[in-house]
Design a protein around this motif. Sequence first.
Motif, PDB file in Angstrom:
ATOM      1  N   UNK A 573       0.725  -1.196   0.281  1.00  0.00           N
ATOM      2  CA  UNK A 573      -0.052  -0.143   0.096  1.00  0.00           C
ATOM      3  C   UNK A 573       0.938   1.042   0.119  1.00  0.00           C
ATOM      4  N   UNK A 574       0.247   2.449  -0.713  1.00  0.00           N
ATOM      5  CA  UNK A 574       1.024   3.815  -0.574  1.00  0.00           C
ATOM      6  C   UNK A 574      -0.316   4.733  -0.673  1.00  0.00           C
ATOM      7  N   UNK A 575       0.003   5.785   0.201  1.00  0.00           N
ATOM      8  CA  UNK A 575      -0.670   6.827   0.303  1.00  0.00           C
ATOM      9  C   UNK A 575      -0.674   7.861  -0.643  1.00  0.00           C
ATOM     10  N   UNK A 576      -1.457   7.822  -1.713  1.00  0.00           N
ATOM     11  CA  UNK A 576      -1.084   8.878  -2.780  1.00  0.00           C
ATOM     12  C   UNK A 576      -2.396   9.701  -3.012  1.00  0.00           C
ATOM     13  N   UNK A 577      -2.246  10.928  -3.183  1.00  0.00           N
ATOM     14  CA  UNK A 577      -3.238  11.902  -3.621  1.00  0.00           C
ATOM     15  C   UNK A 577      -4.276  11.756  -2.752  1.00  0.00           C
ATOM     16  N   UNK A 578      -4.129  11.527  -1.463  1.00  0.00           N
ATOM     17  CA  UNK A 578      -5.281  11.693  -0.610  1.00  0.00           C
ATOM     18  C   UNK A 578      -6.032  10.358  -0.360  1.00  0.00           C
ATOM     19  N   UNK A 579      -5.501   9.396  -1.346  1.00  0.00           N
ATOM     20  CA  UNK A 579      -6.131   7.893  -1.241  1.00  0.00           C
ATOM     21  C   UNK A 579      -5.073   6.766  -1.024  1.00  0.00           C
ATOM     22  N   UNK A 580      -5.587   5.711  -0.240  1.00  0.00           N
ATOM     23  CA  UNK A 580      -4.555   4.575  -0.183  1.00  0.00           C
ATOM     24  C   UNK A 580      -4.926   3.909  -1.432  1.00  0.00           C
ATOM     25  N   UNK A 581      -3.606   3.552  -1.998  1.00  0.00           N
ATOM     26  CA  UNK A 581      -3.690   2.694  -3.390  1.00  0.00           C
ATOM     27  C   UNK A 581      -2.627   1.539  -3.168  1.00  0.00           C
ATOM     28  N   UNK A 582      -3.248   0.347  -3.379  1.00  0.00           N
ATOM     29  CA  UNK A 582      -2.570  -0.813  -3.522  1.00  0.00           C
ATOM     30  C   UNK A 582      -1.763  -0.854  -4.843  1.00  0.00           C
ATOM     31  N   UNK A 583      -0.506  -1.162  -4.578  1.00  0.00           N
ATOM     32  CA  UNK A 583       0.343  -1.025  -5.864  1.00  0.00           C
ATOM     33  C   UNK A 583       0.784  -2.685  -6.256  1.00  0.00           C
ATOM     34  N   UNK A 584       0.482  -3.046  -7.285  1.00  0.00           N
ATOM     35  CA  UNK A 584       0.659  -4.432  -7.624  1.00  0.00           C
ATOM     36  C   UNK A 584       1.676  -4.334  -8.753  1.00  0.00           C
ATOM     37  N   UNK A 585       2.725  -5.161  -8.955  1.00  0.00           N
ATOM     38  CA  UNK A 585       3.345  -5.364  -9.809  1.00  0.00           C
ATOM     39  C   UNK A 585       3.015  -6.586 -10.926  1.00  0.00           C
ATOM     40  N   UNK A 586       3.103  -6.612 -12.017  1.00  0.00           N
ATOM     41  CA  UNK A 586       2.346  -7.588 -12.858  1.00  0.00           C
ATOM     42  C   UNK A 586       3.583  -7.938 -14.151  1.00  0.00           C
ATOM     43  N   UNK A 587       3.633  -8.987 -14.439  1.00  0.00           N
ATOM     44  CA  UNK A 587       4.599  -9.612 -15.440  1.00  0.00           C
ATOM     45  C   UNK A 587       4.050 -10.193 -16.666  1.00  0.00           C
ATOM     46  N   UNK A 588       4.553  -9.780 -17.695  1.00  0.00           N
ATOM     47  CA  UNK A 588       4.253 -10.892 -18.986  1.00  0.00           C
ATOM     48  C   UNK A 588       5.395 -11.748 -19.098  1.00  0.00           C
ATOM     49  N   UNK A 589       5.145 -12.952 -19.424  1.00  0.00           N
ATOM     50  CA  UNK A 589       6.073 -14.181 -19.790  1.00  0.00           C
ATOM     51  C   UNK A 589       5.647 -14.850 -20.937  1.00  0.00           C
ATOM     52  N   UNK A 590       6.526 -15.683 -21.213  1.00  0.00           N
ATOM     53  CA  UNK A 590       6.274 -16.692 -22.490  1.00  0.00           C
ATOM     54  C   UNK A 590       7.157 -17.965 -21.965  1.00  0.00           C
ATOM     55  N   UNK A 591       6.984 -18.932 -22.571  1.00  0.00           N
ATOM     56  CA  UNK A 591       7.703 -20.311 -22.314  1.00  0.00           C
ATOM     57  C   UNK A 591       8.355 -20.416 -23.736  1.00  0.00           C
ATOM     58  N   UNK A 592       8.239 -19.623 -24.720  1.00  0.00           N
ATOM     59  CA  UNK A 592       8.753 -19.837 -26.047  1.00  0.00           C
ATOM     60  C   UNK A 592       9.872 -19.059 -26.566  1.00  0.00           C
ATOM     61  N   UNK A 593      10.883 -18.762 -25.638  1.00  0.00           N
ATOM     62  CA  UNK A 593      11.937 -17.770 -25.933  1.00  0.00           C
ATOM     63  C   UNK A 593      13.310 -18.928 -26.328  1.00  0.00           C
ATOM     64  N   UNK A 594      13.576 -19.011 -27.659  1.00  0.00           N
ATOM     65  CA  UNK A 594      14.455 -19.751 -27.900  1.00  0.00           C
ATOM     66  C   UNK A 594      15.800 -19.908 -27.254  1.00  0.00           C
ATOM     67  N   UNK A 595      16.412 -20.785 -26.819  1.00  0.00           N
ATOM     68  CA  UNK A 595      17.721 -21.052 -26.268  1.00  0.00           C
ATOM     69  C   UNK A 595      17.596 -20.649 -24.666  1.00  0.00           C
ATOM     70  N   UNK A 596      16.613 -19.932 -24.133  1.00  0.00           N
ATOM     71  CA  UNK A 596      16.560 -19.352 -22.903  1.00  0.00           C
ATOM     72  C   UNK A 596      16.280 -20.456 -21.891  1.00  0.00           C
ATOM     73  N   UNK A 597      16.976 -20.697 -21.051  1.00  0.00           N
ATOM     74  CA  UNK A 597      16.806 -21.726 -19.864  1.00  0.00           C
ATOM     75  C   UNK A 597      15.568 -21.408 -18.983  1.00  0.00           C
ATOM     76  N   UNK A 598      14.646 -22.523 -18.836  1.00  0.00           N
ATOM     77  CA  UNK A 598      13.643 -22.246 -18.074  1.00  0.00           C
ATOM     78  C   UNK A 598      13.737 -22.252 -16.596  1.00  0.00           C
ATOM     79  N   UNK A 599      12.660 -21.564 -15.946  1.00  0.00           N
ATOM     80  CA  UNK A 599      12.647 -21.331 -14.674  1.00  0.00           C
ATOM     81  C   UNK A 599      11.250 -21.536 -13.881  1.00  0.00           C
ATOM     82  N   UNK A 600      10.953 -22.178 -12.928  1.00  0.00           N
ATOM     83  CA  UNK A 600       9.832 -22.368 -12.312  1.00  0.00           C
ATOM     84  C   UNK A 600       9.415 -21.513 -11.281  1.00  0.00           C
TER      85      UNK A 600
END
Length: 968
Positions: A573-600
Amino acid sequence: MPDRGGGPSGPRMRVGRPSRRARTLLMTLGVLAVLAMAFVMFAGFWTDWLWYRSVHYSSVFTTTLWTKIGLFAVFGLLMGLAVGFNIWLAHRLRPPLSAMSLEQQSLDRYRMGLAPFKKWVLLAVTALVALIAGASASGQWRTWLMWINGVKFGQKDPQFGLDVSFYAFDLPWYRFLLAFGFAAAVLSLIAAALTHYLYGGLRVTSPGARATAAATGHLSVLLGVFVSLKAVAYWLDRYGLAVKSSDFKATGNWTGLRYVDANAYLPAKTILFCIAAICAVLFFATLWRRTWQLPVIGFGLMVLSAVLIGGLYPAIVQKFQVQPNEQAKEAPYIRKNIDATRKAYAIDGTKPENYSGKSTVKNRDQLRTDADTAASYRLLDPNIVSPTFQQLEQKRKYYQFPTTLDVDRYQGKDTVIGLRELNIRGIPKRNWINDHFTYTHGYGAIMATGTQTDANGSPVFTESGLPTTGQLPKYEQRIYYGEKTDQYSIVGGPQRELDYEENGEKTTSYTGKSGVSLSSAFNRAAYAVAFSEPQILYSGAIGDGSRILYNRTPKDRVEAVAPWLTIDGDAYPAVVGGRIQWIVDAYTTTNGYPYASRTTLGDTTADSLTVGNQQRTVVAQQNQVNYIRNSVKATVDAFDGTVKLYQWDTQDPVLKTWMKAFPDTVQPKSAIKGDLLEHLRYPQDMFKVQRELLTRYHVTDPAQFYSGSDAWQVPDDPTNKDGNAVPPYYLSMKMPGDTTQRFSLTTTFTPNGRPNLGGFMAVDADATSKEYGRLRLLRVTQDVPGPAQVQSKLNGLPSVAQFVRDLKGADSDIQYGNLLTVPLDGGFLYVEPVYAQGRNALYPLLKKVAVSYVDADQPAGDTTKDTTVFEDNLTDALNAVFGVEAPTQPTPEQPTPEEPGTTPPPPASNDAALKQAIADAQKAYDAGEAALQKGDWTAYGKAQEELQAALQKAAEAGAKLKSSGAGG
């Protein structure tokens, strides 16, 4: 005579037909039952639509729904047509029947029984396979949307020269189409064969030909289609090698081509493609030749080739070409894997900097001075002090704080923050009205400075009370959406809500625009069914203005409006502009990048804070990935639940693809306001994924990578006995070469199988910084004690043993806080707060601070001088670890006797200056404490400046006294 009786028991009773009224009643009940079942199924759909419309993301609902419906209809229809057509064709090609054998005579009975229902059976079989295929295809909506909206990466794979988008977006869709084709071919072949057998086109035991010419041609064509699809599969398998996972003893998990793949499997797949294509032509040729001789030979050749060329030949290459000189053979492919993996996880710009671990400053006074500015040492551990917040600031049993609090920055200072959320289990009297109408929200953000505690070891709150007061300007304190708020509430109607209790009970009625209106009976009925709560339909507490709030946790809301994102485990949470805002980080992912090792993701992001804490677990759309970007920053308003998605990574092609699929759902980066930007930070789960990859991929030389001689590991948390990985820590600190502190996220590494320090990594986590996201990795080149060794040495100190004995005697426990690691003048400074909690006490208090300064001149086994200390506070600990005494005021009543040959006492002016400086410092300190109690942060800041100036004057005066001989 006709039998009119009922058998031996006498005349049979005649059962009359039900009356017209009874038939009408039964029909009405049947219709009502069908309508009720339909409404139950419809309720879930309708309430979902209402919810998406209420959060203004109805386009996500409709796009997803129509995509699923379209895939269901198209592929269900194709499968149904394929199977139904082949059944119909097999029936059409049936031979004239004559019961010439026992086999045909037994089948006659089935044919005769089936004859009246042939059309219905055909429709039933067709509908069944169509439903199954359609349901399976609708689950591929993400694959379809990524294929149809795919954006180029602008990067090519090193083997085939194709854009990465082919592997990320195109290949998964082609594989689905291929799998669907195989299923259609196999089901059609089975259905056609059974139909031919049932109607005599195929014979198992009958004399004469085993199959009619028509059946032979029909089944041959289907086999030809199957083999053609196999040829396509061989061709796609060539590209699949670039994203294939395998075990490689040198590195463990491996993705991409190795020597045997490029020089054996790749040509083998090409050869098998050609053989399969020829075999398919032979099957199709049976339409004219009417014999299976050549197709069977071709099919046998294909199977034999698959064994010899596709299996035996690569094994021979691996055994006799690769293994005798594996390092040299695999070096070019290891290089490709290293380069691709570092790009895929955004660590390609991270180059290890050699850091000797040997102190470059030998003057202990200088080390002590540098230690003050090296970092803002966070003594308040957010994983430990939650019970303290709970006890001091809970105020009512129906409030609660999260188990692990969050770290943020306010007025440039590291701050520990937690929201006072609703605790449904603490409601004094549990009933439906109280649970869902009266107790609906939490109240207020509680904050404490992260770098200090009061004299008792309690947090120094900068925002506290109910309602809260302190450093924050006026803000909306009601919390209707939070991490702990997982039940629905009905607000805004006739029933008043409890706002808070402070000098009497205060009530409120929700004024936000969130939630779904329950003003209509239809909506109430739908929610009564969807939530299995009939009181929603008829309760008098619901009326005009009533709105139902649900899906109330920040991660759930972001996941719902953006089902294509992976959600970070820690919403803060952060108090921003007179309101409490939850900040959520989000990711884009793929499992199809050639030669890149996978992680779980589930394993990589787990640490001592997430184990057993579901609220801090990553919400992954696909658990195994080989590409990740923190592409979206999301906010959720704690009062009205408004969800906003902001584009953070403007170059990410995966995000651009999803933005094409769901237009107008993600706002541009420029829409992020400055006051919100100040609270954005580098996400923990992204950092944990990167640090896991950097345990191996900090090495860029293929030979060294192959040998594994410089491989690292993430150490276990030395303050936790469960053996889980140490979490990364947020704190403001300076990396080598920096002149000012940066808000950073940090972690340590140890060499594989060894406890000493192997590396240290920090990322600039301040979103307002020009170097945000810059990963700096220090490779420790000499032997320096690691976290476990420092913790072990701390536990072995006599002062610690005595402290523990005293606690046990007082029936109390010791709790070790976060072990912070900070680079300092070539060495490393470890700082660890130590808490004590009595068995009858409700919360832990900071009682001690452990500090250790380690460098290569002071190995872990060297006990000639003590570099680990255990003191009452941070200042004393830093003084002790560097052997520096704090300035002391001379005692006039007991002057130091003048020894023969010593320098005369200093002039009175120096002594007076020191006394005056100390008095000014005390005055400034008292003024700061008074301002702190009042929450006057302007006055507090001025007092701190005056205190710093007075201490500087005292140090200068003390130095003059010492140089003149009186300082001793």
